[in-house]
Design a protein around this motif. Structure first.
Motif, PDB file in Angstrom:
ATOM      1  N   ILE A   1      15.374 -24.394 -30.214  1.00  0.00           N
ATOM      2  CA  ILE A   1      14.077 -23.932 -29.701  1.00  0.00           C
ATOM      3  C   ILE A   1      14.284 -22.863 -28.631  1.00  0.00           C
ATOM      4  O   ILE A   1      13.598 -21.833 -28.607  1.00  0.00           O
ATOM      5  N   ALA A   2      15.234 -23.101 -27.735  1.00  0.00           N
ATOM      6  CA  ALA A   2      15.514 -22.130 -26.676  1.00  0.00           C
ATOM      7  C   ALA A   2      15.996 -20.807 -27.266  1.00  0.00           C
ATOM      8  O   ALA A   2      15.609 -19.725 -26.785  1.00  0.00           O
ATOM      9  N   LEU A   3      16.819 -20.875 -28.297  1.00  0.00           N
ATOM     10  CA  LEU A   3      17.326 -19.658 -28.932  1.00  0.00           C
ATOM     11  C   LEU A   3      16.192 -18.887 -29.599  1.00  0.00           C
ATOM     12  O   LEU A   3      16.107 -17.656 -29.481  1.00  0.00           O
ATOM     13  N   LEU A   4      15.316 -19.595 -30.284  1.00  0.00           N
ATOM     14  CA  LEU A   4      14.161 -18.943 -30.903  1.00  0.00           C
ATOM     15  C   LEU A   4      13.265 -18.294 -29.853  1.00  0.00           C
ATOM     16  O   LEU A   4      12.832 -17.140 -30.007  1.00  0.00           O
ATOM     17  N   ALA A   5      12.976 -19.029 -28.795  1.00  0.00           N
ATOM     18  CA  ALA A   5      12.068 -18.520 -27.768  1.00  0.00           C
ATOM     19  C   ALA A   5      12.651 -17.287 -27.073  1.00  0.00           C
ATOM     20  O   ALA A   5      11.942 -16.296 -26.857  1.00  0.00           O
ATOM     21  N   ALA A   6      13.935 -17.329 -26.740  1.00  0.00           N
ATOM     22  CA  ALA A   6      14.552 -16.202 -26.044  1.00  0.00           C
ATOM     23  C   ALA A   6      14.609 -14.970 -26.934  1.00  0.00           C
ATOM     24  O   ALA A   6      14.291 -13.850 -26.501  1.00  0.00           O
ATOM     25  N   THR A   7      14.994 -15.161 -28.203  1.00  0.00           N
ATOM     26  CA  THR A   7      15.075 -14.032 -29.124  1.00  0.00           C
ATOM     27  C   THR A   7      13.695 -13.448 -29.396  1.00  0.00           C
ATOM     28  O   THR A   7      13.511 -12.227 -29.425  1.00  0.00           O
ATOM     29  N   GLY A   8      12.703 -14.318 -29.608  1.00  0.00           N
ATOM     30  CA  GLY A   8      11.348 -13.852 -29.845  1.00  0.00           C
ATOM     31  C   GLY A   8      10.779 -13.094 -28.661  1.00  0.00           C
ATOM     32  O   GLY A   8      10.088 -12.084 -28.824  1.00  0.00           O
TER      33      GLY A   8
ATOM     34  N   LEU B   1      12.495 -11.344 -26.344  1.00  0.00           N
ATOM     35  CA  LEU B   1      13.142 -10.030 -26.272  1.00  0.00           C
ATOM     36  C   LEU B   1      12.608  -9.104 -27.357  1.00  0.00           C
ATOM     37  O   LEU B   1      12.330  -7.927 -27.110  1.00  0.00           O
ATOM     38  N   PHE B   2      12.457  -9.630 -28.557  1.00  0.00           N
ATOM     39  CA  PHE B   2      11.991  -8.828 -29.679  1.00  0.00           C
ATOM     40  C   PHE B   2      10.590  -8.276 -29.413  1.00  0.00           C
ATOM     41  O   PHE B   2      10.269  -7.134 -29.764  1.00  0.00           O
ATOM     42  N   GLY B   3       9.757  -9.062 -28.766  1.00  0.00           N
ATOM     43  CA  GLY B   3       8.376  -8.659 -28.541  1.00  0.00           C
ATOM     44  C   GLY B   3       8.175  -7.638 -27.438  1.00  0.00           C
ATOM     45  O   GLY B   3       7.040  -7.201 -27.200  1.00  0.00           O
ATOM     46  N   GLN B   4       9.263  -7.226 -26.771  1.00  0.00           N
ATOM     47  CA  GLN B   4       9.120  -6.310 -25.638  1.00  0.00           C
ATOM     48  C   GLN B   4       9.242  -4.837 -26.009  1.00  0.00           C
ATOM     49  O   GLN B   4       9.102  -3.964 -25.158  1.00  0.00           O
ATOM     50  N   PHE B   5       9.519  -4.532 -27.266  1.00  0.00           N
ATOM     51  CA  PHE B   5       9.713  -3.146 -27.667  1.00  0.00           C
ATOM     52  C   PHE B   5       8.371  -2.480 -27.947  1.00  0.00           C
ATOM     53  O   PHE B   5       7.930  -2.370 -29.089  1.00  0.00           O
ATOM     54  N   LYS B   6       7.733  -2.059 -26.881  1.00  0.00           N
ATOM     55  CA  LYS B   6       6.381  -1.533 -26.936  1.00  0.00           C
ATOM     56  C   LYS B   6       5.440  -2.594 -27.490  1.00  0.00           C
ATOM     57  O   LYS B   6       5.854  -3.611 -28.045  1.00  0.00           O
ATOM     58  N   THR B   7       4.164  -2.353 -27.395  1.00  0.00           N
ATOM     59  CA  THR B   7       3.191  -3.314 -27.894  1.00  0.00           C
ATOM     60  C   THR B   7       3.164  -3.350 -29.417  1.00  0.00           C
ATOM     61  O   THR B   7       2.603  -4.269 -30.003  1.00  0.00           O
ATOM     62  N   GLY B   8       3.801  -2.371 -30.062  1.00  0.00           N
ATOM     63  CA  GLY B   8       3.806  -2.355 -31.519  1.00  0.00           C
ATOM     64  C   GLY B   8       4.498  -3.543 -32.128  1.00  0.00           C
ATOM     65  O   GLY B   8       4.157  -3.982 -33.239  1.00  0.00           O
ATOM     66  N   TYR B   9       5.469  -4.117 -31.432  1.00  0.00           N
ATOM     67  CA  TYR B   9       6.232  -5.235 -31.988  1.00  0.00           C
ATOM     68  C   TYR B   9       5.852  -6.586 -31.384  1.00  0.00           C
ATOM     69  O   TYR B   9       6.494  -7.593 -31.689  1.00  0.00           O
TER      70      TYR B   9
ATOM     71  N   ILE C   1       6.067 -17.472 -29.331  1.00  0.00           N
ATOM     72  CA  ILE C   1       5.209 -16.317 -29.607  1.00  0.00           C
ATOM     73  C   ILE C   1       4.502 -15.786 -28.363  1.00  0.00           C
ATOM     74  O   ILE C   1       4.482 -14.579 -28.108  1.00  0.00           O
ATOM     75  N   ALA C   2       3.897 -16.691 -27.588  1.00  0.00           N
ATOM     76  CA  ALA C   2       3.008 -16.263 -26.505  1.00  0.00           C
ATOM     77  C   ALA C   2       3.688 -15.503 -25.367  1.00  0.00           C
ATOM     78  O   ALA C   2       3.166 -14.473 -24.915  1.00  0.00           O
ATOM     79  N   PRO C   3       4.848 -15.957 -24.846  1.00  0.00           N
ATOM     80  CA  PRO C   3       5.430 -15.236 -23.703  1.00  0.00           C
ATOM     81  C   PRO C   3       5.716 -13.766 -23.998  1.00  0.00           C
ATOM     82  O   PRO C   3       5.474 -12.906 -23.156  1.00  0.00           O
ATOM     83  N   GLY C   4       6.220 -13.482 -25.193  1.00  0.00           N
ATOM     84  CA  GLY C   4       6.492 -12.097 -25.550  1.00  0.00           C
ATOM     85  C   GLY C   4       5.230 -11.260 -25.601  1.00  0.00           C
ATOM     86  O   GLY C   4       5.209 -10.116 -25.135  1.00  0.00           O
ATOM     87  N   ILE C   5       4.161 -11.820 -26.169  1.00  0.00           N
ATOM     88  CA  ILE C   5       2.896 -11.096 -26.253  1.00  0.00           C
ATOM     89  C   ILE C   5       2.327 -10.851 -24.862  1.00  0.00           C
ATOM     90  O   ILE C   5       1.895  -9.738 -24.535  1.00  0.00           O
ATOM     91  N   LEU C   6       2.341 -11.888 -24.022  1.00  0.00           N
ATOM     92  CA  LEU C   6       1.775 -11.758 -22.680  1.00  0.00           C
ATOM     93  C   LEU C   6       2.552 -10.735 -21.849  1.00  0.00           C
ATOM     94  O   LEU C   6       1.967  -9.901 -21.150  1.00  0.00           O
ATOM     95  N   ALA C   7       3.885 -10.795 -21.935  1.00  0.00           N
ATOM     96  CA  ALA C   7       4.703  -9.846 -21.178  1.00  0.00           C
ATOM     97  C   ALA C   7       4.496  -8.428 -21.679  1.00  0.00           C
ATOM     98  O   ALA C   7       4.433  -7.476 -20.891  1.00  0.00           O
ATOM     99  N   SER C   8       4.380  -8.274 -22.999  1.00  0.00           N
ATOM    100  CA  SER C   8       4.177  -6.950 -23.572  1.00  0.00           C
ATOM    101  C   SER C   8       2.823  -6.380 -23.153  1.00  0.00           C
ATOM    102  O   SER C   8       2.717  -5.201 -22.792  1.00  0.00           O
ATOM    103  N   LEU C   9       1.784  -7.217 -23.183  1.00  0.00           N
ATOM    104  CA  LEU C   9       0.460  -6.762 -22.760  1.00  0.00           C
ATOM    105  C   LEU C   9       0.437  -6.443 -21.267  1.00  0.00           C
ATOM    106  O   LEU C   9      -0.224  -5.479 -20.838  1.00  0.00           O
ATOM    107  N   ALA C  10       1.148  -7.245 -20.478  1.00  0.00           N
ATOM    108  CA  ALA C  10       1.197  -6.986 -19.041  1.00  0.00           C
ATOM    109  C   ALA C  10       1.853  -5.644 -18.754  1.00  0.00           C
ATOM    110  O   ALA C  10       1.361  -4.856 -17.932  1.00  0.00           O
ATOM    111  N   TRP C  11       2.954  -5.361 -19.454  1.00  0.00           N
ATOM    112  CA  TRP C  11       3.611  -4.074 -19.255  1.00  0.00           C
ATOM    113  C   TRP C  11       2.718  -2.931 -19.734  1.00  0.00           C
ATOM    114  O   TRP C  11       2.655  -1.883 -19.091  1.00  0.00           O
TER     115      TRP C  11
END
Length: 460
Positions: A215-222, A224-232, A261-271
């Motif tokens: 679970i930790a591996l999935l969450a961390a990878t997801g 990081l992946f979600g931070q490449f602009k809001t497109g991803y 899913i959520a942390p990546g989206i929230l961080a991406s939207l915040a940026w």
């Protein structure tokens, strides 16, 4: 007779990618790969803690860009004297050259997270007062190794039926050329492959529940992946295909999926919010194609007239050459100058990709049931649309009738999302060995052709 050991597809990928990647790393002149100037600049900003933008670059870095990138743009033959001159440029870290044009601010749209592999290289180079050329090539090397490592790990973890298609995509000339460049492409594509491989691998074993480490591996990878602009940012939602049996309860399932899913989206939207208020507001610039770009005004136009934007999308797909260019740049397009391959090579790569995708064993049911198929295709389409919209905001003129500037390489990171969705299974390459052989041979032909094209472009 002693039998030779059989190399795995993952190891075959790593060997070929590193071999050709090393060639392109050395053979392509500095800033000869798309967007290298922007990423060189941005990694310096992150390395020095100026996340919203520095005043400029160390004089030596700017001199290297002006000289080397100028040579690439000129189309003149690159010589040994050029490399010798570039190697003599000192860093001059305390002499800051201001940004010469407002378009440079656009590079700051990338989250600092995207540079966790390149910023340390620049920080070390500045601390040791290394020549800018040394910092540049060290960054290229780090980018190549990290990208190859992640894709190799992804192929090794993915269900066996998906490995040939993932290998072929990972070895496409465009992918390898950009992996060997000073950019964040290798990190992005590697994370996309690896995250999908994690999800697909876990989903293919529905009887085994996820453990905290997984679970930790999935969450961390997801994340990081979600931070490449809001497109991803929506791409990590591919985790929705994980079967209910992977979790102890419905409550656990919701919690784990939200964590992935959520942390990546929230961080991406915040940026994105920070970028909009601190950088994009009032930003106006002209691209090399002469487009008069106003991101804030373009976004306001889309919001005010969504049907009008739908018409722009329709014309882009049906009445422009954008789809042809996108496919060409997905398969094999090298360098900042868009070095093409011969038409027959594109045809062969297209046919090979189709055959590898449409043949072989059917993936495990958890990847092909109606819900999983809808999630995979839906996340792919939503991500592609988001990236297309970002291109419209940051590259095209206000109110342009079609979207130009979209490159197929932007889809490399999410290409594995459709690997399990082949509508039919051909018997032509049913044998695993034949399918794997084509998956290796086809991109190698393309890579040889690209190597010849790069040499001809810069040294012929």
């Amino acid at each position: 007779m002693t039998r030779l050991p059989v190399i795995s597809l993952a190891d075959a990928y790593a060997l070929i990618a590193l071999l050709f990647g090393a060639f392109f790393l050395v053979a392509t002149p500095p800033f000869g790969v798309g967007d290298e100037t922007a990423h060189f600049e941005r990694s310096y900003e992150i390395a020095t803690g100026r996340y919203l933008g520095a005043e400029g670059l160390p004089a030596g870095m700017q001199t290297l860009i002006d000289d080397a990138f100028g040579r690439v743009k000129s189309g003149d033959r690159v010589t040994a004297d050029d490399y010798e001159r570039w190697s003599r440029i000192d860093l001059a870290a305390k002499q800051v050259t201001p940004w010469p044009e407002p378009i440079r601010a656009v590079l700051r749209l990338h989250s600092p997270v995207c540079y966790i592999h390149l910023a340390p290289v620049v920080a070390l180079g500045v601390a040791l007062n290394l020549p800018p050329l040394a910092i540049f090539y060290l960054g290229r090397l780090v980018a190549l190794v990290i990208g190859v490592f992640l894709v190799r790990a992804a192929i090794a973890r993915a269900p066996s039926s998906l490995r040939p298609a993932m290998l072929l995509v990972g070895l496409l000339p465009t992918a390898v050329v950009f992996f060997a460049g000073y950019n964040i492409e290798s990190f992005l594509v590697g994370l996309g492959f690896y995250y999908f491989a994690l999800v697909a691998g876990f989903a293919s074993e529905p009887e085994k529940r996820l453990v905290p480490r997984e679970i930790a591996l999935l969450a961390a990878t997801g994340f990081l992946f979600g931070q490449f602009k809001t497109g991803y940012m929506l791409a990590p939602a591919i985790a929705l295909i994980l079967p209910r049996s992977k979790f102890a309860s419905r409550r656990d399932q919701i919690a784990v999926l939200a964590l992935c899913i959520a942390p990546g989206i929230l961080a991406s939207l915040a940026w994105a919010g920070v970028v909009k208020s601190s950088i994009l507001g009032g930003l106006v610039y002209t691209t090399m194609d002469g487009n008069h770009v106003e991101p804030a005004a373009q976004l306001a136009g889309i919001i005010a007239d969504p049907l009008g934007y739908a018409s722009v999308l329709w014309r882009t797909f049906t009445a422009s050459d954008a789809p042809d260019f996108a496919w060409q740049s997905f398969l094999g397009l090298g360098g900042w100058t868009n070095i093409p391959l011969p038409p027959l090579v594109y045809a062969f790569l297209t046919l090979s990709l189709a055959l590898v995708w449409l043949s072989g064993d059917k993936p495990p049911p958890p990847l092909t049931n109606p819900f999983a198929s809808a999630v995979q295709s839906g996340v792919f389409a939503a991500t592609a649309l988001a990236i297309l919209t970002l291109v419209y905001l940051q590259w095209d003129g206000v109110g342009d009738k079609v979207i130009s500037g979209f490159q197929g390489r932007y889809l490399l990171a999410i290409a594995p999302f459709v690997a399990a969705l082949a509508p039919v299974r051909l018997s032509f390459l049913a044998a695993q060995g034949r399918r794997a052989g084509l998956a290796v041979a086809a991109p190698m032909l393309g890579l040889v052709a690209m190597a010849a094209a790069v040499l001809a472009q810069y040294y012929g």
